[in-house]
Write a protein that holds these residues in place. Structure first.
Motif, short mmCIF file in Angstrom:
data_model
loop_
_atom_site.label_atom_id
_atom_site.label_comp_id
_atom_site.label_asym_id
_atom_site.label_seq_id
_atom_site.Cartn_x
_atom_site.Cartn_y
_atom_site.Cartn_z
N HIS A 128 0.82 -1.12 0.11
CA HIS A 128 -0.03 0.04 0.05
C HIS A 128 1.00 1.08 -0.16
O HIS A 128 2.13 1.22 0.21
CB HIS A 128 -0.89 -0.05 1.38
N ASN A 192 -1.84 3.93 5.75
CA ASN A 192 -2.24 3.50 4.51
C ASN A 192 -3.38 4.46 4.06
O ASN A 192 -4.22 4.54 4.61
CB ASN A 192 -2.74 1.99 4.73
N ASP A 194 -5.68 4.02 1.44
CA ASP A 194 -6.61 3.22 0.80
C ASP A 194 -7.93 3.41 1.56
O ASP A 194 -9.05 3.64 1.02
CB ASP A 194 -6.22 1.80 0.77
N ARG A 207 -10.99 10.57 -6.95
CA ARG A 207 -10.18 9.36 -7.24
C ARG A 207 -9.40 9.52 -8.31
O ARG A 207 -8.40 9.21 -8.62
CB ARG A 207 -10.84 8.05 -6.69
#
Length: 344
Positions: A128, A192, A194, A207
């Motif tokens: 990640h 991370n 994400d 995004r």
């Protein structure tokens, strides 16, 4: 879901001095080890200050909320919590824009939905990407403006206009930000990325923009120069501070203490950098300066306020009424700060 107690700081004809500490508590063994090793004498002024105070407000969420406890507390101070806290939608960018342009004619016709955009570096690991502090880039104004100009055409295609503020932070205006929750930098730094990316169909636009900017930055001449100078490349961006600022007539009045607020970030900076020696030193410095000052004012009969914030909760304390303070002090001996901080 964030929950706040029904109690609130007492009303006062005069603004109440308010000390607000972000990252007074953190998760993880390093924080606990650091505080346990810190002699009680290094936080003695805080212990004595709290001895003459009572809890007047509490706010608890979980560590996965996009808005941190200290941001929620600051939002209440500035009157930005509206009818209630909306996670990830404290309109910090819109509020800053208003502060910067409130005396300029014609601003009432501009879009009221804004976001912060931070040029930053994502450290790419095997599994990640981790967001690093934009301050670490030491980006110059000239380079930041050049990068923003390059990106502007891509943002305009989605109805977003960029505005320069500082090398580490730009403002973006566009309807896409109105009801789009975003995670603050203080939540994501060192983590991370994400789980914190903008979600849903509306978040899909941001995004995509992030992906496009990553490809654009990969071959940008500024990054070629930075690489030759062994500096981290600017390889991504981060959106935060989204939300729609209510019209002035619908907006709650900001709390009167906003101009008497002290919100040092020394604990936050040290914690986010995992510099626990600096974190311990920051607590000692805050105790010797801010806490000693607040204690002297409280001892002189002045009402003062203290908000301690962790990753899940924020607790606000205020000087007890003078009629009760002597009783408080007689009944309660100064206690180590750690026990209280562990509840945050």
């Amino acid at each position: 879901m964030s929950t706040a107690s029904p109690t609130s700081p007492s009303a006062s004809a005069l603004p109440v001095p308010h000390l607000l500490l972000a990252f007074a508590a953190c998760s993880g063994a390093s924080w606990l080890t650091t505080l346990k090793a810190l002699p009680a004498a290094r936080t003695s002024h805080f212990a004595k200050l709290l001895q003459g105070m009572r809890l007047v407000s509490s706010d608890t969420d979980d560590a996965l909320s996009m808005s941190t406890p200290h941001e929620r507390a600051l939002a209440r101070v500035h009157g930005l919590d509206g009818d209630g806290h909306r996670d990830g939608l404290i309109p910090w960018a819109a509020w800053e824009h208003e502060q910067r342009t409130q005396h300029e004619p014609g601003e009432e016709t501009r879009a009221r939905s804004w976001a912060y955009v931070a040029p930053c570096h994502w450290h790419m690991g095997r599994e990640h990407a981790t967001l690093t502090d934009p301050e670490d880039l030491k980006l110059s104004e000239a380079d930041s403006r050049a990068l923003m100009t390059t990106m502007q055409v891509y943002f305009e295609a989605d109805g977003i206009r960029l505005h320069y503020v500082t090398p580490q932070r730009w403002l973006a205006e566009g309807d896409v930000f109105k009801e789009l929750p975003t995670a603050s930098l203080d939540r994501v730094l060192g983590c991370n990325v994400d789980p914190w990316l903008p979600a849903g169909s509306t978040g899909k636009t941001l995004r995509r923009l992030q992906n496009e900017m990553q490809m654009l930055l990969y071959t940008h001449p500024i990054n070629d120069i930075r690489s030759s100078q062994r500096q981290l490349p600017v390889n991504s961006i981060w959106f935060s501070g989204t939300g729609d600022l209510p019209e002035r007539g619908r907006r709650p009045a900001a709390a009167p203490e906003r101009q008497h607020l002290s919100a040092p970030r020394t604990l936050a900076v040290a914690a986010l950098r995992d510099d626990w020696q600096a974190y311990a030193a920051a607590w000692a410095a805050l105790d010797a300066l801010e806490a000693e000052n607040w204690l002297a004012r409280q001892s002189a009969g002045e009402v003062v306020r203290l908000t301690l914030c962790g990753e899940r909760s924020a607790l606000t304390f205020e000087s007890a009424p003078r009629s009760l303070r002597g009783r408080f002090i007689q009944l309660l001996k100064p206690k180590p700060l750690l026990g209280l901080l562990e509840t945050l």
